[in-house]
Design a protein around this motif. Structure first.
Motif, PDB file in Angstrom:
ATOM      1  N   ALA A  21      20.649   3.096  43.733  1.00  0.00           N
ATOM      2  CA  ALA A  21      20.652   3.324  45.179  1.00  0.00           C
ATOM      3  C   ALA A  21      21.834   2.628  45.843  1.00  0.00           C
ATOM      4  O   ALA A  21      22.469   3.177  46.760  1.00  0.00           O
ATOM      5  CB  ALA A  21      19.337   2.830  45.786  1.00  0.00           C
ATOM      6  N   MET A  22      22.155   1.418  45.390  1.00  0.00           N
ATOM      7  CA  MET A  22      23.290   0.690  45.944  1.00  0.00           C
ATOM      8  C   MET A  22      24.598   1.425  45.669  1.00  0.00           C
ATOM      9  O   MET A  22      25.453   1.565  46.552  1.00  0.00           O
ATOM     10  CB  MET A  22      23.342  -0.716  45.352  1.00  0.00           C
ATOM     11  CG  MET A  22      24.425  -1.597  45.930  1.00  0.00           C
ATOM     12  SD  MET A  22      23.999  -2.289  47.533  1.00  0.00           S
ATOM     13  CE  MET A  22      22.916  -3.629  47.023  1.00  0.00           C
ATOM     14  N   VAL A  23      24.743   1.920  44.446  1.00  0.00           N
ATOM     15  CA  VAL A  23      25.954   2.676  44.094  1.00  0.00           C
ATOM     16  C   VAL A  23      26.085   3.909  44.978  1.00  0.00           C
ATOM     17  O   VAL A  23      27.153   4.198  45.529  1.00  0.00           O
ATOM     18  CB  VAL A  23      25.928   3.079  42.609  1.00  0.00           C
ATOM     19  CG1 VAL A  23      26.977   4.152  42.327  1.00  0.00           C
ATOM     20  CG2 VAL A  23      26.178   1.872  41.720  1.00  0.00           C
ATOM     21  N   LYS A  24      25.005   4.663  45.115  1.00  0.00           N
ATOM     22  CA  LYS A  24      25.059   5.872  45.940  1.00  0.00           C
ATOM     23  C   LYS A  24      25.382   5.533  47.389  1.00  0.00           C
ATOM     24  O   LYS A  24      26.087   6.286  48.077  1.00  0.00           O
ATOM     25  CB  LYS A  24      23.734   6.630  45.841  1.00  0.00           C
ATOM     26  CG  LYS A  24      23.510   7.274  44.478  1.00  0.00           C
ATOM     27  CD  LYS A  24      22.192   8.046  44.427  1.00  0.00           C
ATOM     28  CE  LYS A  24      22.028   8.760  43.088  1.00  0.00           C
ATOM     29  NZ  LYS A  24      20.760   9.524  43.003  1.00  0.00           N
ATOM     30  N   SER A  25      24.892   4.399  47.841  1.00  0.00           N
ATOM     31  CA  SER A  25      25.146   3.978  49.212  1.00  0.00           C
ATOM     32  C   SER A  25      26.628   3.662  49.432  1.00  0.00           C
ATOM     33  O   SER A  25      27.228   4.097  50.420  1.00  0.00           O
ATOM     34  CB  SER A  25      24.291   2.759  49.550  1.00  0.00           C
ATOM     35  OG  SER A  25      24.514   2.343  50.880  1.00  0.00           O
ATOM     36  N   VAL A  26      27.243   2.920  48.524  1.00  0.00           N
ATOM     37  CA  VAL A  26      28.658   2.573  48.720  1.00  0.00           C
ATOM     38  C   VAL A  26      29.542   3.794  48.519  1.00  0.00           C
ATOM     39  O   VAL A  26      30.604   3.921  49.159  1.00  0.00           O
ATOM     40  CB  VAL A  26      29.105   1.408  47.809  1.00  0.00           C
ATOM     41  CG1 VAL A  26      28.255   0.175  48.062  1.00  0.00           C
ATOM     42  CG2 VAL A  26      29.116   1.784  46.342  1.00  0.00           C
ATOM     43  N   MET A  27      29.127   4.709  47.653  1.00  0.00           N
ATOM     44  CA  MET A  27      29.884   5.951  47.493  1.00  0.00           C
ATOM     45  C   MET A  27      29.828   6.773  48.776  1.00  0.00           C
ATOM     46  O   MET A  27      30.827   7.356  49.198  1.00  0.00           O
ATOM     47  CB  MET A  27      29.339   6.753  46.314  1.00  0.00           C
ATOM     48  CG  MET A  27      29.662   6.147  44.956  1.00  0.00           C
ATOM     49  SD  MET A  27      28.842   6.999  43.574  1.00  0.00           S
ATOM     50  CE  MET A  27      29.579   8.633  43.686  1.00  0.00           C
ATOM     51  N   ALA A  28      28.654   6.799  49.421  1.00  0.00           N
ATOM     52  CA  ALA A  28      28.512   7.516  50.687  1.00  0.00           C
ATOM     53  C   ALA A  28      29.404   6.904  51.759  1.00  0.00           C
ATOM     54  O   ALA A  28      29.871   7.592  52.673  1.00  0.00           O
ATOM     55  CB  ALA A  28      27.053   7.497  51.142  1.00  0.00           C
ATOM     56  N   GLY A  29      29.649   5.610  51.633  1.00  0.00           N
ATOM     57  CA  GLY A  29      30.517   4.931  52.596  1.00  0.00           C
ATOM     58  C   GLY A  29      31.987   5.125  52.340  1.00  0.00           C
ATOM     59  O   GLY A  29      32.824   4.745  53.173  1.00  0.00           O
ATOM     60  N   GLY A  30      32.346   5.697  51.187  1.00  0.00           N
ATOM     61  CA  GLY A  30      33.745   6.007  50.930  1.00  0.00           C
ATOM     62  C   GLY A  30      34.407   5.261  49.789  1.00  0.00           C
ATOM     63  O   GLY A  30      35.612   5.400  49.581  1.00  0.00           O
ATOM     64  N   ALA A  31      33.656   4.473  49.033  1.00  0.00           N
ATOM     65  CA  ALA A  31      34.258   3.780  47.895  1.00  0.00           C
ATOM     66  C   ALA A  31      34.807   4.807  46.907  1.00  0.00           C
ATOM     67  O   ALA A  31      34.102   5.735  46.515  1.00  0.00           O
ATOM     68  CB  ALA A  31      33.219   2.899  47.203  1.00  0.00           C
ATOM     69  N   VAL A  32      36.068   4.645  46.503  1.00  0.00           N
ATOM     70  CA  VAL A  32      36.682   5.628  45.610  1.00  0.00           C
ATOM     71  C   VAL A  32      36.503   5.266  44.143  1.00  0.00           C
ATOM     72  O   VAL A  32      36.770   6.079  43.259  1.00  0.00           O
ATOM     73  CB  VAL A  32      38.185   5.799  45.907  1.00  0.00           C
ATOM     74  CG1 VAL A  32      38.414   6.208  47.347  1.00  0.00           C
ATOM     75  CG2 VAL A  32      38.953   4.526  45.579  1.00  0.00           C
ATOM     76  N   ALA A  33      36.062   4.044  43.877  1.00  0.00           N
ATOM     77  CA  ALA A  33      35.850   3.595  42.510  1.00  0.00           C
ATOM     78  C   ALA A  33      34.848   2.456  42.521  1.00  0.00           C
ATOM     79  O   ALA A  33      34.585   1.851  43.568  1.00  0.00           O
ATOM     80  CB  ALA A  33      37.167   3.149  41.878  1.00  0.00           C
ATOM     81  N   LEU A  34      34.292   2.161  41.345  1.00  0.00           N
ATOM     82  CA  LEU A  34      33.262   1.136  41.218  1.00  0.00           C
ATOM     83  C   LEU A  34      33.637   0.136  40.142  1.00  0.00           C
ATOM     84  O   LEU A  34      34.309   0.472  39.167  1.00  0.00           O
ATOM     85  CB  LEU A  34      31.926   1.780  40.831  1.00  0.00           C
ATOM     86  CG  LEU A  34      31.391   2.901  41.724  1.00  0.00           C
ATOM     87  CD1 LEU A  34      30.262   3.628  41.016  1.00  0.00           C
ATOM     88  CD2 LEU A  34      30.927   2.340  43.070  1.00  0.00           C
ATOM     89  N   ARG A  35      33.189  -1.099  40.314  1.00  0.00           N
ATOM     90  CA  ARG A  35      33.250  -2.100  39.250  1.00  0.00           C
ATOM     91  C   ARG A  35      31.806  -2.440  38.907  1.00  0.00           C
ATOM     92  O   ARG A  35      31.050  -2.919  39.764  1.00  0.00           O
ATOM     93  CB  ARG A  35      34.014  -3.340  39.705  1.00  0.00           C
ATOM     94  CG  ARG A  35      34.086  -4.440  38.626  1.00  0.00           C
ATOM     95  CD  ARG A  35      35.082  -5.510  39.008  1.00  0.00           C
ATOM     96  NE  ARG A  35      34.953  -6.699  38.184  1.00  0.00           N
ATOM     97  CZ  ARG A  35      35.946  -7.304  37.526  1.00  0.00           C
ATOM     98  NH1 ARG A  35      37.168  -6.805  37.595  1.00  0.00           N
ATOM     99  NH2 ARG A  35      35.734  -8.383  36.821  1.00  0.00           N
ATOM    100  N   LEU A  36      31.413  -2.160  37.663  1.00  0.00           N
ATOM    101  CA  LEU A  36      30.029  -2.299  37.245  1.00  0.00           C
ATOM    102  C   LEU A  36      29.929  -3.198  36.028  1.00  0.00           C
ATOM    103  O   LEU A  36      30.798  -3.183  35.156  1.00  0.00           O
ATOM    104  CB  LEU A  36      29.427  -0.930  36.900  1.00  0.00           C
ATOM    105  CG  LEU A  36      29.475   0.147  37.993  1.00  0.00           C
ATOM    106  CD1 LEU A  36      28.936   1.465  37.435  1.00  0.00           C
ATOM    107  CD2 LEU A  36      28.678  -0.280  39.213  1.00  0.00           C
TER     108      LEU A  36
END
Length: 241
Positions: free
Chosen positions: A34-49
Motif C-alpha cells: 500500500a505504501m509503494v502504491k501510494s508513493v507511486m500515485a504521488g509521482g515517484a519515478v523509481a523505488l528503493r526497496l
C-alpha cells in the motif's frame, strides 16, 4: 527496459525509499504494498526497496518501474557505523536481482566485507547479470574508488553513518542533521559518474537545492515513508516543552 532507458528515467527525478524494519508496525507486506502504491500515485519515478519480499511484491503488479534493490539485516547492529551491512555479498546481490531489481545498491566503502569478497567482485557480478551497480558511499575517496571500479551510480547514502565519515564530517564542521551537499558537489565536479543525493532530506527545498548542485537524482525515505521518525522530529522541533 534497457539500462540506458532506466538511467534516463531517473535523471532529475525523485526516487522514494520504501522500507520498514523487522518488528515495526509497517513491516507487514500488505502495508508495504500500500505504501509503494501510494508513493507511486504521488509521482515517484523509481523505488528503493529492501529485501526480496517487497521487490517481488512490487514486480507482481508493476513490471516497469525502476527498482533499486538492497538487503539489510533484520536488526541493524548498534555498532552499525563500523560494519558493512547493505547488500554486503554477491549472494545478497543475486537475491535482489532474482527478485526483480534493476539496480543493485551496495555498501561502496573500502571497508572489509563480512564475506571477504572485494568491492570489485560485487560490481563485476552485478554487471554480469546485466544490471546497474550503485555504490552507497560515505566519503569522496570512496566515491572515486567506486567510480574507478566501474559502478554506474554513486549515492551519498552512508555519509554520516560510517566511522570514517563521522570523523571527516566532524572535522569539517558539517551539520549532522543536514544532507551532505558538500560531498555531493565535490563528487559532481570531480568524479565522472552520476551522483545521487540520499540521506537526511526532510523538506522539498532540500531536494531542490540538491538538483541545483546537479544531483543526478534524489532519494527520499524517512520523510515520506517512516511515520514514527516524522513524529519524532515534530516532537523534538515543534512541540512545546
Amino acid at each position: 527496459m534497457s539500462n540506458t532507458k532506466i538511467l534516463n528515467k531517473l535523471k532529475n527525478q525523485i526516487i522514494v525509499s520504501v522500507q520498514s524494519s523487522f518488528g515495526e508496525p509497517l513491516y507487514d507486506e500488505n502495508v508495504m504494498i500500500a505504501m509503494v502504491k501510494s508513493v507511486m500515485a504521488g509521482g515517484a519515478v523509481a523505488l528503493r526497496l529492501a529485501g526480496a519480499r517487497d521487490i517481488k511484491n512490487v514486480r507482481s503488479f508493476d513490471k516497469e518501474i525502476p527498482i533499486i534493490g538492497i538487503t539489510k539485516p533484520k536488526k541493524i547492529p548498534e555498532n552499525f557505523e563500523e560494519l558493512v551491512y547493505i547488500t554486503p555479498s554477491v549472494a545478497d546481490c543475486d537475491a535482489v536481482i532474482q527478485a526483480g531489481a534493476d539496480i543493485v545498491a551496495f555498501d561502496g566503502t573500502m571497508r572489509e566485507r563480512p564475506s571477504g569478497e572485494k568491492l570489485s567482485e560485487i560490481i563485476d557480478f552485478i554487471h554480469s547479470k546485466g544490471k546497474l551497480a550503485m555504490a552507497d558511499i560515505s566519503t569522496f575517496e570512496e566515491a572515486e574508488n567506486a567510480a574507478n571500479l566501474g559502478c554506474d551510480l554513486i549515492s551519498t547514502t552512508l555519509s554520516g553513518y560510517t566511522k570514517e565519515s563521522i570523523e571527516v564530517n566532524s572535522a569539517l564542521g558539517k551539520n549532522p542533521e543536514e544532507p551532505d551537499y558538500e560531498l555531493l558537489s565535490k563528487i559532481v565536479k570531480n568524479v565522472k559518474c552520476p551522483c545521487i543525493l540520499e540521506g537526511r532530506i526532510w523538506a522539498p527545498e532540500q531536494a531542490a537545492k540538491a538538483f541545483e548542485l546537479e544531483a543526478y537524482a534524489v532519494v527520499i525515505g524517512s520523510a515520506i515513508t517512516r511515520p514514527h521518525e516524522i513524529v519524532k522530529r515534530f516532537i523534538k522541533k515543534g512541540s512545546k516543552h
